[in-house]
Write a protein that holds these residues in place. Structure first.
Motif, PDB file in Angstrom:
ATOM      1  N   CYS A  97      -9.303 -17.909  -6.369  1.00 38.61           N
ATOM      2  CA  CYS A  97      -8.572 -16.635  -6.315  1.00 38.61           C
ATOM      3  C   CYS A  97      -9.388 -15.568  -5.589  1.00 38.61           C
ATOM      4  O   CYS A  97      -8.854 -14.808  -4.766  1.00 38.61           O
ATOM      5  CB  CYS A  97      -8.212 -16.161  -7.719  1.00 38.61           C
ATOM      6  SG  CYS A  97      -6.973 -17.173  -8.531  1.00 38.61           S
TER       7      CYS A  97
ATOM      8  N   CYS B  80      -1.519 -17.316   1.152  1.00 35.85           N
ATOM      9  CA  CYS B  80      -2.128 -17.599  -0.155  1.00 35.85           C
ATOM     10  C   CYS B  80      -1.276 -18.577  -0.954  1.00 35.85           C
ATOM     11  O   CYS B  80      -1.812 -19.485  -1.594  1.00 35.85           O
ATOM     12  CB  CYS B  80      -2.337 -16.310  -0.946  1.00 35.85           C
ATOM     13  SG  CYS B  80      -3.641 -15.266  -0.286  1.00 35.85           S
TER      14      CYS B  80
ATOM     15  N   LEU C  26      -2.659 -22.128  -2.183  1.00 36.12           N
ATOM     16  CA  LEU C  26      -2.639 -22.498  -3.599  1.00 36.12           C
ATOM     17  C   LEU C  26      -1.943 -23.837  -3.784  1.00 36.12           C
ATOM     18  O   LEU C  26      -2.401 -24.677  -4.563  1.00 36.12           O
ATOM     19  CB  LEU C  26      -1.951 -21.424  -4.439  1.00 36.12           C
ATOM     20  CG  LEU C  26      -2.756 -20.146  -4.675  1.00 36.12           C
ATOM     21  CD1 LEU C  26      -1.902 -19.102  -5.370  1.00 36.12           C
ATOM     22  CD2 LEU C  26      -4.021 -20.428  -5.470  1.00 36.12           C
ATOM     23  N   SER C  27      -0.854 -24.058  -3.050  1.00 32.76           N
ATOM     24  CA  SER C  27      -0.144 -25.330  -3.194  1.00 32.76           C
ATOM     25  C   SER C  27      -0.977 -26.497  -2.669  1.00 32.76           C
ATOM     26  O   SER C  27      -0.753 -27.636  -3.052  1.00 32.76           O
ATOM     27  CB  SER C  27       1.214 -25.274  -2.486  1.00 32.76           C
ATOM     28  OG  SER C  27       1.070 -25.320  -1.083  1.00 32.76           O
TER      29      SER C  27
ATOM     30  N   LYS D 252      -4.484 -26.488  -2.943  1.00 33.55           N
ATOM     31  CA  LYS D 252      -5.759 -26.582  -3.661  1.00 33.55           C
ATOM     32  C   LYS D 252      -5.657 -26.805  -5.164  1.00 33.55           C
ATOM     33  O   LYS D 252      -6.631 -27.231  -5.776  1.00 33.55           O
ATOM     34  CB  LYS D 252      -6.593 -25.314  -3.419  1.00 33.55           C
ATOM     35  CG  LYS D 252      -6.886 -25.029  -1.972  1.00 33.55           C
ATOM     36  CD  LYS D 252      -7.834 -26.033  -1.398  1.00 33.55           C
ATOM     37  CE  LYS D 252      -8.195 -25.700   0.038  1.00 33.55           C
ATOM     38  NZ  LYS D 252      -8.986 -26.740   0.658  1.00 33.55           N
TER      39      LYS D 252
ATOM     40  N   TYR E 272       0.537 -22.049 -10.453  1.00 32.16           N
ATOM     41  CA  TYR E 272       0.668 -21.358  -9.171  1.00 32.16           C
ATOM     42  C   TYR E 272       0.953 -19.870  -9.350  1.00 32.16           C
ATOM     43  O   TYR E 272       0.354 -19.032  -8.678  1.00 32.16           O
ATOM     44  CB  TYR E 272       1.773 -22.012  -8.331  1.00 32.16           C
ATOM     45  CG  TYR E 272       1.515 -23.478  -8.090  1.00 32.16           C
ATOM     46  CD1 TYR E 272       0.589 -23.887  -7.143  1.00 32.16           C
ATOM     47  CD2 TYR E 272       2.188 -24.455  -8.833  1.00 32.16           C
ATOM     48  CE1 TYR E 272       0.333 -25.231  -6.931  1.00 32.16           C
ATOM     49  CE2 TYR E 272       1.940 -25.794  -8.629  1.00 32.16           C
ATOM     50  CZ  TYR E 272       1.008 -26.183  -7.675  1.00 32.16           C
ATOM     51  OH  TYR E 272       0.748 -27.506  -7.468  1.00 32.16           O
TER      52      TYR E 272
ATOM     53  N   HIS F 159      -2.188 -17.977 -10.671  1.00 37.98           N
ATOM     54  CA  HIS F 159      -3.197 -17.858  -9.628  1.00 37.98           C
ATOM     55  C   HIS F 159      -2.787 -16.814  -8.588  1.00 37.98           C
ATOM     56  O   HIS F 159      -3.611 -15.993  -8.160  1.00 37.98           O
ATOM     57  CB  HIS F 159      -3.442 -19.214  -8.964  1.00 37.98           C
ATOM     58  CG  HIS F 159      -4.323 -20.118  -9.745  1.00 37.98           C
ATOM     59  ND1 HIS F 159      -3.855 -20.858 -10.810  1.00 37.98           N
ATOM     60  CD2 HIS F 159      -5.640 -20.405  -9.633  1.00 37.98           C
ATOM     61  CE1 HIS F 159      -4.852 -21.566 -11.311  1.00 37.98           C
ATOM     62  NE2 HIS F 159      -5.952 -21.307 -10.612  1.00 37.98           N
ATOM     63  N   GLY F 160      -1.523 -16.836  -8.181  1.00 34.57           N
ATOM     64  CA  GLY F 160      -1.045 -15.831  -7.237  1.00 34.57           C
ATOM     65  C   GLY F 160      -1.161 -14.429  -7.800  1.00 34.57           C
ATOM     66  O   GLY F 160      -1.554 -13.489  -7.100  1.00 34.57           O
TER      67      GLY F 160
ATOM     68  N   ALA G  33       3.978 -17.993  -4.562  1.00 34.09           N
ATOM     69  CA  ALA G  33       3.130 -19.173  -4.758  1.00 34.09           C
ATOM     70  C   ALA G  33       3.885 -20.266  -5.507  1.00 34.09           C
ATOM     71  O   ALA G  33       3.831 -21.446  -5.140  1.00 34.09           O
ATOM     72  CB  ALA G  33       1.862 -18.786  -5.520  1.00 34.09           C
TER      73      ALA G  33
ATOM     74  N   SER H  82       5.111 -23.940  -3.973  1.00 29.30           N
ATOM     75  CA  SER H  82       4.736 -25.197  -4.640  1.00 29.30           C
ATOM     76  C   SER H  82       5.972 -26.048  -4.918  1.00 29.30           C
ATOM     77  O   SER H  82       5.926 -27.280  -4.785  1.00 29.30           O
ATOM     78  CB  SER H  82       3.974 -24.908  -5.934  1.00 29.30           C
ATOM     79  OG  SER H  82       4.839 -24.426  -6.950  1.00 29.30           O
TER      80      SER H  82
END
Length: 128
Positions: A6, A40, A44-45, A47, A52, A55-56, A119, A123
């Motif tokens: 993040c 981002c 995220l999708s 890593k 999701y 984290h976003g 995010a 995903s």
């Protein structure tokens, strides 16, 4: 929760914090933020495998710190390039810097909701 990820994904937000002080006008900053949110969300999708939205949201909280700090610390430069915004803040109940300290986190939370939804949506579109 991967706070390190993040933090690193908030670095474009740090760039934008400085860019909005010096050369990105308010009329187009939303386009830059949308690109950052999409980037981002995509990263995220790539890593992580779950969380999701959260984290976003956390990325946007980091961004909120960068933007608020840059605008308050570099206020004189910000005021030079954003005179209309500063004049609007002067009509508020406190100094423009104090107004930034109050509104910055509110905008950070609202943009965190948007970043989190983006995010999560990316995903889902990618089948994660």
């Amino acid at each position: 929760m991967n706070y390190k990820l993040c933090f690193w994904l908030s670095m474009p937000g740090l760039f934008m914090a400085l860019a909005t002080v010096y050369f990105v006008p308010t009329s187009v900053d939303w386009i830059c933020w949308l690109a950052i949110f999409l980037f981002c969300g995509w990263m995220l999708s790539e890593k992580i495998n779950a969380g999701y939205f959260v984290h976003g949201f956390v990325i946007s909280l980091f961004n909120c710190v960068w933007v608020t700090a840059a605008h308050v610390i570099l206020f004189d430069d910000y005021a030079t390039h954003h005179s209309v915004e500063v004049e609007m803040m002067k009509s508020g109940p406190a100094s423009p810097q104090a107004m930034m300290l109050v509104t910055g986190p509110v905008i950070g939370i609202l943009s965190g909701l948007v970043q989190g939804i983006i995010a999560w949506a990316i995903s889902k579109l990618r089948g994660r």
